[in-house]
Design an enzyme around this catalytic site. Structure first.
Site, PDB file in Angstrom:
ATOM      1  N   HIS A  65      35.272  32.555  36.956  1.00  7.16           N
ATOM      2  CA  HIS A  65      35.174  33.650  37.928  1.00  7.16           C
ATOM      3  C   HIS A  65      33.782  34.250  37.993  1.00  7.16           C
ATOM      4  O   HIS A  65      33.590  35.306  38.599  1.00  7.16           O
ATOM      5  CB  HIS A  65      36.221  34.732  37.630  1.00  7.16           C
ATOM      6  CG  HIS A  65      37.617  34.297  37.947  1.00  7.16           C
ATOM      7  ND1 HIS A  65      38.025  33.996  39.237  1.00  7.16           N
ATOM      8  CD2 HIS A  65      38.697  34.077  37.148  1.00  7.16           C
ATOM      9  CE1 HIS A  65      39.298  33.631  39.211  1.00  7.16           C
ATOM     10  NE2 HIS A  65      39.725  33.653  37.951  1.00  7.16           N
ATOM     11  N   HIS A  74      42.523  26.382  32.740  1.00  3.36           N
ATOM     12  CA  HIS A  74      41.565  27.364  33.275  1.00  3.36           C
ATOM     13  C   HIS A  74      42.105  28.786  33.250  1.00  3.36           C
ATOM     14  O   HIS A  74      41.380  29.722  32.978  1.00  3.36           O
ATOM     15  CB  HIS A  74      41.119  26.981  34.692  1.00  3.36           C
ATOM     16  CG  HIS A  74      42.189  27.084  35.742  1.00  3.36           C
ATOM     17  ND1 HIS A  74      43.088  26.083  35.969  1.00  3.36           N
ATOM     18  CD2 HIS A  74      42.500  28.072  36.626  1.00  3.36           C
ATOM     19  CE1 HIS A  74      43.903  26.433  36.952  1.00  3.36           C
ATOM     20  NE2 HIS A  74      43.574  27.647  37.368  1.00  3.36           N
ATOM     21  N   LYS A 126      45.565  34.160  31.435  1.00  9.11           N
ATOM     22  CA  LYS A 126      46.582  34.964  32.126  1.00  9.11           C
ATOM     23  C   LYS A 126      47.826  35.170  31.261  1.00  9.11           C
ATOM     24  O   LYS A 126      48.686  35.983  31.616  1.00  9.11           O
ATOM     25  CB  LYS A 126      46.956  34.325  33.468  1.00  9.11           C
ATOM     26  CG  LYS A 126      45.905  34.565  34.556  1.00  9.11           C
ATOM     27  CD  LYS A 126      46.358  33.982  35.889  1.00  9.11           C
ATOM     28  CE  LYS A 126      45.319  34.226  36.992  1.00  9.11           C
ATOM     29  NZ  LYS A 126      45.658  33.463  38.216  1.00  9.11           N
ATOM     30  N   ASP A 169      39.124  25.823  42.671  1.00  3.76           N
ATOM     31  CA  ASP A 169      40.193  26.783  42.370  1.00  3.76           C
ATOM     32  C   ASP A 169      40.462  27.681  43.580  1.00  3.76           C
ATOM     33  O   ASP A 169      41.619  27.903  43.950  1.00  3.76           O
ATOM     34  CB  ASP A 169      39.796  27.630  41.158  1.00  3.76           C
ATOM     35  CG  ASP A 169      40.970  28.439  40.614  1.00  3.76           C
ATOM     36  OD1 ASP A 169      42.114  27.931  40.643  1.00  3.76           O
ATOM     37  OD2 ASP A 169      40.739  29.578  40.160  1.00  3.76           O
TER      38      ASP A 169
HETATM   39  P1  C2E Z   1      44.285  33.053  41.739  1.00  2.30           P
HETATM   40  O1  C2E Z   1      45.430  33.452  42.599  1.00  2.30           O
HETATM   41  O2  C2E Z   1      44.381  31.755  41.037  1.00  2.30           O
HETATM   42  O3  C2E Z   1      42.991  33.046  42.635  1.00  2.30           O
HETATM   43  C1  C2E Z   1      41.798  32.474  42.225  1.00  2.30           C
HETATM   44  C2  C2E Z   1      40.673  32.901  43.093  1.00  2.30           C
HETATM   45  O4  C2E Z   1      40.866  32.422  44.429  1.00  2.30           O
HETATM   46  C3  C2E Z   1      40.501  34.410  43.241  1.00  2.30           C
HETATM   47  O5  C2E Z   1      39.802  34.963  42.167  1.00  2.30           O
HETATM   48  C4  C2E Z   1      39.738  34.469  44.539  1.00  2.30           C
HETATM   49  O6  C2E Z   1      38.375  34.166  44.346  1.00  2.30           O
HETATM   50  C5  C2E Z   1      40.360  33.384  45.360  1.00  2.30           C
HETATM   51  N1  C2E Z   1      41.488  33.944  46.129  1.00  2.30           N
HETATM   52  C6  C2E Z   1      42.794  33.812  45.832  1.00  2.30           C
HETATM   53  N2  C2E Z   1      43.556  34.441  46.738  1.00  2.30           N
HETATM   54  C7  C2E Z   1      42.705  35.006  47.611  1.00  2.30           C
HETATM   55  C8  C2E Z   1      42.872  35.774  48.804  1.00  2.30           C
HETATM   56  O7  C2E Z   1      43.983  36.102  49.213  1.00  2.30           O
HETATM   57  N3  C2E Z   1      41.764  36.167  49.476  1.00  2.30           N
HETATM   58  C9  C2E Z   1      40.528  35.818  49.061  1.00  2.30           C
HETATM   59  N4  C2E Z   1      39.469  36.203  49.770  1.00  2.30           N
HETATM   60  N5  C2E Z   1      40.307  35.091  47.924  1.00  2.30           N
HETATM   61  C10 C2E Z   1      41.385  34.693  47.230  1.00  2.30           C
HETATM   62  P2  C2E Z   1      39.910  36.525  41.885  1.00  2.30           P
HETATM   63  O8  C2E Z   1      39.809  37.301  43.175  1.00  2.30           O
HETATM   64  O9  C2E Z   1      38.943  36.868  40.822  1.00  2.30           O
HETATM   65  O10 C2E Z   1      41.378  36.706  41.367  1.00  2.30           O
HETATM   66  C11 C2E Z   1      41.751  36.281  40.090  1.00  2.30           C
HETATM   67  C12 C2E Z   1      43.237  36.322  39.953  1.00  2.30           C
HETATM   68  O11 C2E Z   1      43.699  37.681  40.149  1.00  2.30           O
HETATM   69  C13 C2E Z   1      43.993  35.519  41.007  1.00  2.30           C
HETATM   70  O12 C2E Z   1      44.039  34.177  40.621  1.00  2.30           O
HETATM   71  C14 C2E Z   1      45.358  36.206  40.990  1.00  2.30           C
HETATM   72  O13 C2E Z   1      46.115  35.795  39.881  1.00  2.30           O
HETATM   73  C15 C2E Z   1      44.986  37.656  40.762  1.00  2.30           C
HETATM   74  N6  C2E Z   1      44.922  38.364  42.056  1.00  2.30           N
HETATM   75  C16 C2E Z   1      43.876  38.416  42.918  1.00  2.30           C
HETATM   76  N7  C2E Z   1      44.170  39.206  43.980  1.00  2.30           N
HETATM   77  C17 C2E Z   1      45.444  39.662  43.786  1.00  2.30           C
HETATM   78  C18 C2E Z   1      46.318  40.519  44.537  1.00  2.30           C
HETATM   79  O14 C2E Z   1      45.985  41.021  45.626  1.00  2.30           O
HETATM   80  N8  C2E Z   1      47.555  40.761  43.996  1.00  2.30           N
HETATM   81  C19 C2E Z   1      47.948  40.234  42.820  1.00  2.30           C
HETATM   82  N9  C2E Z   1      49.178  40.469  42.372  1.00  2.30           N
HETATM   83  N10 C2E Z   1      47.144  39.396  42.084  1.00  2.30           N
HETATM   84  C20 C2E Z   1      45.908  39.156  42.559  1.00  2.30           C
HETATM   85 FE    FE Z   2      41.334  32.660  36.901  1.00  2.72          FE
HETATM   86 FE    FE Z   3      43.915  28.625  39.333  1.00  2.00          FE
END
Ligand code: C2E
Ligand code: FE
Ligand code: FE
Ligand code: SIN
Ligand code: SIN
Length: 356
Positions: A281, A227, A231, A309
């Site tokens: 997403h 998925h 990245k 996810d």
């Molecule tokens: P991921 O970490 O695999 O997170 C997948 C999805 O889980 C996120 O899609 C979001 O919908 C939800 N999610 C994950 N962590 C959080 C959180 O702390 N709070 C909330 N409310 N939802 C959360 P999204 O937002 O489209 O993010 C896609 C990817 O972008 C994430 O995949 C991560 O790799 C990155 N990312 C998102 N926020 C941050 C951040 O604040 N800092 C960094 N370094 N990366 C981020």
């Molecule tokens: Fe993703």
């Molecule tokens: Fe994931």
């Protein structure tokens, strides 16, 4: 000619070797007034000929018979690729290696014709008569033609079996490769151990609850394992950043599903697995990325996966935050019904979580 045409049709129309050989035997018995006939298949590993199909025998003894290459009749047939003919079986008695298998059959005459294809023997055609054969010209020719047909049928069968085997091994190798990629992606992302495996298993369970066709499960599995393959195109300083992303960084991060699309598109085997990497997403209300798909425009598998996810992401530590409690994750996910998530898919997911 009619018999040969019909045999040809059967051989072309089936991969069932028993059916092909049975058809040839039936024609042998009816067209040539033969009392009994059988086919033996050569097994190269054991250097034996094994009974595969026959008709016209009173007992089933012949079905258990094997012939070792080097035994009497095989010397003429398999090694010299010639016909072995016994005019009077009574005269050869027990020196004939087939004698124990045809004890009470009262056969008098015997033919063994090698099945030859591309210069190699792949089987034996045996013909038994209870009355001496009235030799008519053309009779032996016809027997040879039938033997040729059988040799072709057996050759096709071997080719088909080998192809299937190769195909199976290839698919197995693909899937092993995909699982390796998936593990590599988890390591790069500093995801918690087994994130991809976990979301994959959970998505498959949810997909079953949603009634998705079993034949789509393989694609869903590969899609879930890969998925976040997009990245790979996100630089470390963004992917592994301990804090919040800036607007410019978000522009790049939001490209990861498009990178997945570009990466997987040329791989035909993975095209049907595209929905999850490309659409995970997207959000139910149309506010997601990369295309802003809305409602049922989003493939069902991606709608189901998105819930799993987020569930697993929030339940795990990330470089930018610590994991959330189960209670907090459930409350958060529920609050996204109808905005981020498909409400019906979410109900199914909550049922699944409840059961566990
Ligand atoms: P991921 O970490 O695999 O997170 C997948 C999805 O889980 C996120 O899609 C979001 O919908 C939800 N999610 C994950 N962590 C959080 C959180 O702390 N709070 C909330 N409310 N939802 C959360 P999204 O937002 O489209 O993010 C896609 C990817 O972008 C994430 O995949 C991560 O790799 C990155 N990312 C998102 N926020 C941050 C951040 O604040 N800092 C960094 N370094 N990366 C981020
Ligand atoms: Fe993703
Ligand atoms: Fe994931
Ligand atoms: C997809 O096929 O990746 C999404 C389905 C759509 O375009 O609506
Ligand atoms: C899928 O998106 O792979 C499933 C589509 C459907 O069954 O509606």
């Amino acid at each position: 000619m009619r018999a040969l045409r019909e045999i040809d049709l059967v051989i072309r129309g089936t991969t069932d070797i028993y059916l092909s050989l049975k058809t040839i035997i039936d024609f042998t018995l009816s067209e040539l007034q033969i009392d009994a006939a059988d086919f033996l298949l050569l097994e190269p590993h054991t250097n034996t000929l094994k009974y595969i199909a026959g008709h016209g025998f009173h007992s089933t003894n012949i079905e258990r018979s094997t012939l070792k290459i080097g035994e009497d009749i095989t010397r003429h047939t398999v090694l010299q690729q010639d016909v072995h003919h016994i005019r009077d079986l009574a005269k050869v008695g027990d020196t004939f290696s087939r004698a124990p298998f045809i004890k009470d059959e009262s056969f008098v005459e015997y033919y063994a014709i090698p099945l030859i294809i591309k210069g190699n023997v792949n089987g034996l055609f045996e013909v038994f008569q209870r009355k001496p054969l009235k030799f008519e010209s053309g009779w032996l020719d016809f027997l040879h033609i039938l033997a040729n047909q059988a040799a072709i049928a057996i050759d096709n069968y071997h080719l088909f079996k080998n192809l299937n085997q190769l195909n199976h091994e290839l698919l197995q190798a693909y899937d092993t490769t995909i699982e390796g990629w998936s593990k590599a992606l988890d390591m790069r992302d500093k995801e918690t151990e087994g994130h991809s495996r976990r979301v994959t298993n959970m998505t498959l369970e949810l997909a079953r609850l949603a009634g998705i066709n079993e034949e789509k499960m393989g694609h869903i599995k590969r899609g879930a394992l890969l998925h976040d393959i997009g990245k790979m195109g996100i630089p470390d300083q963004i992917l592994l950043k301990p804090g919040n992303l800036t607007e410019e960084e978000w522009v790049i991060m939001r490209k990861h599903p498009v990178f997945a699309f570009q990466l997987l598109s040329p791989i035909e085997y993975l095209n049907p697995a595209m929905d999850i990497p490309y659409c995970h997403h997207e959000k139910w209300d149309g506010s997601g990325y990369p295309r802003g798909l809305k409602g049922e425009e989003i493939p069902l598998s991606a709608r189901l996966f998105a819930i799993v996810d987020v569930w697993d992401a929030l339940s795990s530590d990330r470089p930018y935050r610590d994991r959330w409690s189960k209670k907090k994750v459930i409350e958060h996910i529920k609050s996204l019904s109808g905005t981020h998530f498909d409400p019906i898919a979410l109900k199914l997911f909550l049922n699944l979580i409840d059961k566990q």
